[in-house]
Scaffold this active site. Structure first.
Site, PDB file in Angstrom:
ATOM      1  N   ILE A 130      -3.555   2.134   4.398  1.00  0.00           N
ATOM      2  CA  ILE A 130      -4.809   2.584   3.793  1.00  0.00           C
ATOM      3  C   ILE A 130      -4.845   2.346   2.290  1.00  0.00           C
ATOM      4  CG2 ILE A 130      -5.306   4.282   5.603  1.00  0.00           C
ATOM      5  CD1 ILE A 130      -4.488   6.455   3.597  1.00  0.00           C
ATOM      6  N   GLU A 131      -3.818   1.724   1.719  1.00  0.00           N
ATOM      7  CA  GLU A 131      -3.882   1.388   0.295  1.00  0.00           C
ATOM      8  C   GLU A 131      -4.116  -0.114   0.145  1.00  0.00           C
ATOM      9  OE1 GLU A 131      -0.613   3.476  -1.687  1.00  0.00           O
ATOM     10  OE2 GLU A 131      -1.927   5.224  -1.896  1.00  0.00           O
ATOM     11  N   MET A 132      -3.030  -0.925   0.129  1.00  0.00           N
ATOM     12  CA  MET A 132      -3.257  -2.361  -0.047  1.00  0.00           C
ATOM     13  C   MET A 132      -3.226  -3.120   1.277  1.00  0.00           C
ATOM     14  SD  MET A 132      -1.205  -2.489  -3.654  1.00  0.00           S
ATOM     15  CE  MET A 132      -1.676  -4.085  -4.317  1.00  0.00           C
ATOM     16  N   HIS A 140      -7.694   0.009   1.324  1.00  0.00           N
ATOM     17  CA  HIS A 140      -8.042  -1.077   2.234  1.00  0.00           C
ATOM     18  C   HIS A 140      -9.184  -0.663   3.175  1.00  0.00           C
ATOM     19  CE1 HIS A 140      -7.408  -4.829   4.231  1.00  0.00           C
ATOM     20  NE2 HIS A 140      -7.125  -4.259   5.386  1.00  0.00           N
TER      21      HIS A 140
END
Ligand code: HEC
Ligand code: HEC
Length: 347
Positions: free
Chosen positions: A137-139, A95
């Protein structure tokens, strides 16, 4: 745990050494005692039976960018099914272009691993799937927003009803994980040359590859990388004998210690599966090593205290390439369209 793995390691090393000292030359029998072929049919998950509807829904969700806050990132962004189930990067981009701290492991055959993530913090695929959606910090979404998002897409309301027909409220975060898990369980790669060898076809490996297999067992690699996934079945410190440099093992990531709180788990990681390893560079949890020869040599010194001769490294790498199986043939799913009231992507 420290004692557990040490004991296992020593016991297995001892067995291998004795069988070799006794002059036994039955490579296939030795291999069969340490490894098993990938089953031809996908495994059945505990209390999460696979139906055609559930697998199809799980596939849609795996490819669904609207599960991310930006509507730009799906599971397949970092675990590309046509690219060894990984993303070919040291660390992934999530993200808002943020980088995580670890290399994305492959999702192929991950169903056979003892637990999920490099540090084993998720017990199984269902628990794992909830992680990235809500990881900032991923989706970058949250469980509640992910559920609202899908509830705003009529095609999903319908698909969850069909996949979980007995449930009053089928579109839940838990069921997102269940559907993704049954789909992931289909992402196995049977019929690698090594599997055909284990099934008795002695011609499935070349002389060089067999030499690599003998070294892999004889030098002690198989004391950690064994079982159906040639790894994935236990935890071990990275740097048993000699701590690798900070390049491969950055000091800040203490591995499983963060999960258990135990000092003995400092720099302990899940032993990765070596299935399809030639497809999943870069290597190590740090994603800092690109060259399989270099990785094998580093394992020799770090885990076994052995400086492997270059020709032995080449043979072992030749063996590792026989672990590449038939890649899953996945038809890209048609994702249900958004309607006027569907929640929009974050700006
Ligand atoms: C931004 C990149 C990114 C996205 C998006 C992403 N992952 Fe991952 N995935 C990773 C990274 C990095 C790890 C390793 C993290 C760790 O071990 O701490 C991982 C670990 C995993 C693992 C563990 C594999 C193993 O052998 O330990 C599975 C399974 C997995 N992800 C599935 C998924 C699913 C399902 C989704 C979608 C819901 C998803 N991932 C979305 C990057 C990503
Ligand atoms: C004591 C257990 C142990 C032994 C013995 C061992 N390994 Fe490993 N291996 C590991 C662990 C743990 C990792 C993960 C290190 C990390 O990234 O933190 C690993 C990583 C690897 C990787 C990188 C995989 C990836 O996807 O990043 C390869 C390849 C590998 N080992 C091959 C070997 C070979 C070949 C030998 C024998 C020369 C060997 N290993 C011996 C535990 C072991």
């Amino acid at each position: 745990m420290g004692i557990g793995w040490n004991f296992r390691y020593a016991a297995l090393g001892f067995c291998l050494l004795t069988s070799m000292a006794m002059g036994q030359d039955n490579l296939l029998d030795d291999a069969k005692s340490l490894f098993s072929p990938i089953p031809k049919d996908p495994p059945v998950l505990n209390s999460n039976p696979a139906t055609a509807e559930k697998v199809e829904l799980g596939k849609m969700l795996f490819f669904e960018p609207r599960l991310s806050e930006s509507h730009n990132i799906s599971c397949n962004t970092c675990h590309q099914i046509g690219f060894g189930g990984a993303d070919g990067r040291p660390t992934s981009i999530g993200h808002n272009w943020q980088h995580g701290g670890r290399n994305a492991p492959t999702v192929l055959n991950s169903v056979f691993n003892i637990a999920q993530f490099w540090d084993g913090r998720a017990a199984d695929l269902m628990e794992q799937a909830g992680g990235p959606i809500a990881n900032p910090i991923e989706m970058g979404s949250t469980p509640a927003r992910a559920v609202d998002q899908l509830k705003g897409i009529p095609g999903y309301v319908d698909a969850f009803r069909k996949a979980f027909p007995e449930e009053i409220d089928p579109l839940s975060y838990n069921n997102i994980g269940k559907a993704i898990a049954v789909f992931e369980a289909t992402l196995t790669t049977p019929n690698a040359p090594f599997d055909r060898y284990l099934e008795g076809d002695e011609k499935a490996l070349t002389v060089e590859e067999k030499k690599g297999l003998a070294l892999f067992m004889g030098k002690g690699c198989a004391s950690c990388h064994s079982g159906v996934n040639v790894g994935g079945g236990m935890y071990a410190p990275f740097g048993v004998v000699e701590k690798p440099g900070g390049d491969f093992l950055p000091p800040a990531d203490e591995g499983r210690k963060r999960v258990t709180g135990e000092l003995q788990d400092q720099y302990v990681f899940k032993v990765p599966s070596l299935r399809n390893v030639e497809l999943t560079a870069p290597y190590f949890h740090s994603g800092r090593a690109w060259d399989l020869d270099e990785v094998v040599a580093a394992m020799g010194t770090a885990q076994l205290g052995t400086r492997l001769a270059p020709e032995d490294v080449s043979s072992i790498v030749a063996f590792l390439r026989t672990l590449t199986g038939e890649q899953p043939q996945v038809t890209y799913p048609a994702l249900p369209p958004s309607v006027a009231t569907t929640p929009r992507p974050a700006p």
